[in-house]
Design an enzyme around this catalytic site. Sequence first.
Site, PDB file in Angstrom:
ATOM      1  CD  GLU B  53      -1.701  -2.346   1.722  1.00  0.00           C
ATOM      2  OE1 GLU B  53      -0.515  -2.536   2.056  1.00  0.00           O
ATOM      3  OE2 GLU B  53      -2.591  -3.199   1.861  1.00  0.00           O
ATOM      4  CG  PHE B 115      -9.509  -9.522  11.503  1.00  0.00           C
ATOM      5  CD1 PHE B 115      -8.234  -9.908  11.920  1.00  0.00           C
ATOM      6  CD2 PHE B 115      -9.814  -9.594  10.152  1.00  0.00           C
ATOM      7  CE1 PHE B 115      -7.300 -10.353  11.003  1.00  0.00           C
ATOM      8  CE2 PHE B 115      -8.879 -10.045   9.227  1.00  0.00           C
ATOM      9  CZ  PHE B 115      -7.618 -10.421   9.650  1.00  0.00           C
ATOM     10  CD  GLN B 116      -7.266  -7.228   7.665  1.00  0.00           C
ATOM     11  OE1 GLN B 116      -8.208  -6.991   6.907  1.00  0.00           O
ATOM     12  NE2 GLN B 116      -6.111  -7.733   7.248  1.00  0.00           N
ATOM     13  CE  LYS B 165     -17.846  -6.585   4.043  1.00  0.00           C
ATOM     14  NZ  LYS B 165     -17.228  -7.886   4.327  1.00  0.00           N
ATOM     15  CG  MET B 488      23.026  12.288   2.270  1.00  0.00           C
ATOM     16  SD  MET B 488      24.173  13.316   1.307  1.00  0.00           S
ATOM     17  CE  MET B 488      23.094  13.977   0.037  1.00  0.00           C
TER      18      MET B 488
END
Lengths: 172, 593
Positions: B53, B115-116, B165, B488
């Site tokens: 993502e 969940f999630q 949802k 760097m």
Amino acid sequence: MTNKDKDDILRHTISVLVDNESGVLARVIGLFSGRGYNIESLTVAETDHVENLSKITIVTTGTRQVIEQIKAQLDRLVPVRRVVDLTIDGPSVEREMALVKVAGEGEHRVEALRIADIFRARVIDSSNSSFVFEVFGKAGKVDAFIKLMEPLGLVDVSRTGVVAISRGATGL
Amino acid sequence: MSTKEMTGSEIIIQALKDQGVDVMFGLPGGVLLPLYDALFKQNGLRHILVKHEQAAVHAAEGYARSTGEVGTVLVTSGPGATNTVTGLVDAMMDSVPLVCLTGQVPSSLIGNDAFQEADITGITRGCTKHNYLVKDVNDLGRILHEAYYVARTGRPGPVLVDIPKDILLATGTYTTPGKTTAVEHKSYKPQVKGDTASIKQAIELIRNAKRPLFYGGGGIVNSGDAACTLFSQFVKMTGIPCSLTLMGLGAFPGSDNQFLGMMGMHGTYEANMAMHDCDVMINIGARFDDRVTGALDKFSPDSKKIHIDIDPSSINKNVVVDVPIIGDVAHVLEEMIKYWKADQAQVNAKELEKWWKQIADWRSKDSLKYIQSNKVIKPQYALERIRDLALETGKDTFYTTEVGQHQMWAAQHLCFEKPKRWMTSGGLGTMGYGFPSAMGVQVAHPDALVVAIAGDGSFQMNLQELATLMSYRLPVKCFILNNMFLGMVRQWQEMFHGERYSESVIEDQPDFVKLAEAYGALGLRATTPGELDGVIKQAFDSHLPTIIDIRTDPEENVFPMIPSGAAHNEIILGPEDSKNSESGGSVESGVLV
């Protein structure tokens, strides 16, 4: 402006009109903590039930540049409608309310009532051994009252934080 | 305007189409299944399935920055949402317009540690321009239109919309927006037009200047192509030298003689000396970033400063200015040019000539020079060859970079004639930005040559997107300037930490050629300067995504360099300078950031 003036720490009262949507207070507080600004006091309540507007009054401290930044950053938040600096945008009045619980007996009780009378504080709860006073005024007056109650058996304090409004006929 | 009853999922698809969205970058998950089902049943809205993502957000950033449109991201709840955070902060810092749609657990489960579940509006409150949690399906359409409006207008930025949802499944009313997609917002009203009195004051300052300088930033690019044209026009019209920030590159033609190169920590000598010595600084769409200003107390001490910015909070944030102008760059410049012409204004020609002579003197130091070698590939040389051979293809070329030494060399040695051709993570400095960003650029410009310049460290932060490039046949050319170091970090350790290379050596590097081949992509390698041209041409000729492993001089440093906490005129030009310089940065001299 001399360098010294530039670094002076100022105390400003800022009034912020916001859409009363969920998370708006978190946005304001998050802005202060995230950017390292100070909050001396913060009050919030819905003030317009038709348009769902809330007014937040913030007392903050910082250099002139920081105060300017605070106002600009507040104004940048999407749900913020107006930001007014009551300290510099014309005269304003501010008040705070405190509930002060004092427990004691005998002469202490009498003295507490006497001082309350001087400060025009009212007793809103009493028991055989305690009072709860409500006291209104500028933050300094409330401070003074609490200080005087300390030796008389001060037990607990709840303060509202400062609310403020501009003087005169115009609104925010 | 018309209204219609639809499910939440259908509303999202319709609203996105009404906003002119044609592609989004995303990855499905449990709570988003109803929406992905609706996506399956429609045409016209493309979905690019990424592998992570974070890459979806960077791809959307690349898409947005190379087109000027809002980029769209779609991810699921919980880890899907939290993986976007780095990308969102990156977009926030660099003012990239994005809308990130996140799925959320059903409303009834919010707060239950389902969940999630992750409180993504809470997590991203400080790193989005605004965010929403949709609580009623009837608000969904309005919120989405508002989200695109807020992302696109004012100082652009990322907006997140969190959608539970049950909202996707519920049926509600959708209202088609009017002809314009502009939303009459109750409180959000960015100021576009500049204050006339301030504009006139700015013009007075410029016409009386002896050593004026334009300091242009990403705000010009964000304002649009018109703003860049107006900016170039004004610079040409006045004859004043012009320098650009890292984000501003392309706003003014890089090959023009009036361009002094990039300014700042790794900017050219002439640009930084001009910043220090100018008497009128005209900052347009830049924010006095610490990488530009160096030590604030020593920053351009003798100049009057004009600052044009659409974001009032940028004014006087780091540097107190004399003439602030809040407004959109294009609008303000249009006014400025109008008054400049009406007044038949001119900068004092004699003084300007003296100023240019001084600049020519600084320029003659040729601060971007490097010592060529015929044994080992110098990274600067590799970039110059990539630049020149890209030009030879005749294709419109877009560059993205990761973050570090290669990024600074790319900024110095590639040359940008047009805006929106340069995508780099400036504010946040996100390693892992460039490769997925190039993917988004190539989606937006399928026929263009899209080149990602990477280091061997940062490439490995999002290399999984090679699979995505393969599945969508996106022929991104990724050049890894491979020095086996976090370059760097190594440079700072060499200069400021006694050459103790703590954890900056990358010894566990994969074979990048074989890695490319494992994905079915083309892998190439150049180890000597002689091999370079052939490999670059082979890459440009291929229709495949290509990873080019260029083995560069491992100990090359980026110069010029203004050490953190130093002034512009304390700039270090090269390795010899660095050893002699007092300001060469003892750690005790202050906090190095």
